[in-house]
Write a protein that holds these residues in place. Structure first.
Motif, PDB file in Angstrom:
ATOM      1  N   LEU A 299       0.822  -1.210   0.000  1.00 38.92           N
ATOM      2  CA  LEU A 299       0.000   0.000   0.000  1.00 38.92           C
ATOM      3  C   LEU A 299       0.861   1.268   0.000  1.00 38.92           C
ATOM      4  O   LEU A 299       0.518   2.249  -0.659  1.00 38.92           O
ATOM      5  CB  LEU A 299      -0.938   0.002   1.205  1.00 38.92           C
TER       6      LEU A 299
ATOM      7  N   THR B 262      -5.956  -4.469  -5.178  1.00 37.87           N
ATOM      8  CA  THR B 262      -7.035  -5.103  -5.928  1.00 37.87           C
ATOM      9  C   THR B 262      -6.858  -6.615  -5.852  1.00 37.87           C
ATOM     10  O   THR B 262      -5.835  -7.114  -5.378  1.00 37.87           O
ATOM     11  CB  THR B 262      -7.016  -4.645  -7.392  1.00 37.87           C
TER      12      THR B 262
ATOM     13  N   SER C 296       0.334   1.503  -4.804  1.00 40.37           N
ATOM     14  CA  SER C 296      -0.612   0.689  -5.566  1.00 40.37           C
ATOM     15  C   SER C 296      -1.871   0.430  -4.734  1.00 40.37           C
ATOM     16  O   SER C 296      -1.852   0.458  -3.512  1.00 40.37           O
ATOM     17  CB  SER C 296       0.039  -0.629  -5.971  1.00 40.37           C
ATOM     18  N   ARG C 297      -2.957   0.176  -5.451  1.00 43.15           N
ATOM     19  CA  ARG C 297      -4.207  -0.178  -4.777  1.00 43.15           C
ATOM     20  C   ARG C 297      -4.259  -1.683  -4.621  1.00 43.15           C
ATOM     21  O   ARG C 297      -3.847  -2.417  -5.514  1.00 43.15           O
ATOM     22  CB  ARG C 297      -5.401   0.298  -5.603  1.00 43.15           C
TER      23      ARG C 297
END
Length: 185
Positions: A138, A145, A142-143
């Motif tokens: 995190l 997903t 980046s997310r």
């Protein structure tokens, strides 16, 4: 006729006692050097499609801190995190924050549960490692997903499985650290 001397009375599990003492240099140098060296070795390029190699510097930090609580001071997380940030490719400051938070969390656990077995240490290391890897993902921007989560699962599982081997290596290094050497008084 002289009796044979009992040489075994002057020995313990670390070797001879007379004229032998632990090296103050090894007592300090071995834990610090192993964590710094392993953090550096992680920068060796390995071509994979996703993150596979566990955070070895972090796992060695966990192993030293859980197996020998008094060896590393709490503030050492800042230095180890700074060194790890130089070679990991993460944004500078992420490992400083996560290593320091880990040292604080383990200190709180040590205060609450001073006597633990290896299974409890492995569970603590597994939980902290999962939080570390997810937080490092995190912090990198980046997310989280589903495809990204699926790509970090092998790294998490390999990190959890690797901890007992790393703890074994650290226990042997601790034996080297406590080795008695000849002293001249």
């Amino acid at each position: 006729m002289m009796e044979r001397r009992a040489y075994k009375t002057r020995r313990d599990k670390y070797g001879r006692q007379i004229n032998r003492d632990q090296s103050p240099f090894l007592l300090v140098f071995v834990p610090w050097a192993t964590i710094l060296l392993v953090s550096y070795l992680q920068s060796i390029p390995i071509a994979t499609a996703g993150p596979l190699l566990p955070p070895l510097g972090f796992l060695f930090l966990l192993a030293w801190r859980l197996l020998r609580p008094g060896v590393l001071p709490i503030w050492s997380g800042i230095i180890f995190g700074m060194w790890d940030d130089l070679f990991s490719g993460q944004p500078f400051g992420s490992a400083i924050l996560l290593f320091s938070a880990t040292m604080l969390a383990i200190e709180i656990i040590d205060i609450r549960f001073p006597w633990r077995g290896f299974a409890q240490d492995w569970g603590i290391a597994a939980a902290i490692t999962v939080v570390y890897i997810v937080a490092a993902t995190l912090v990198s921007g980046s997310r989280l997903t589903l495809p990204l989560f699926a790509s970090i699962v092998p790294q998490v599982l390999l990190s959890i499985v690797a901890y007992p081997f790393i703890a074994f290596i650290v226990s042997r290094l601790d034996r080297l650290r406590n080795m008695r050497l000849r002293t001249i008084a």
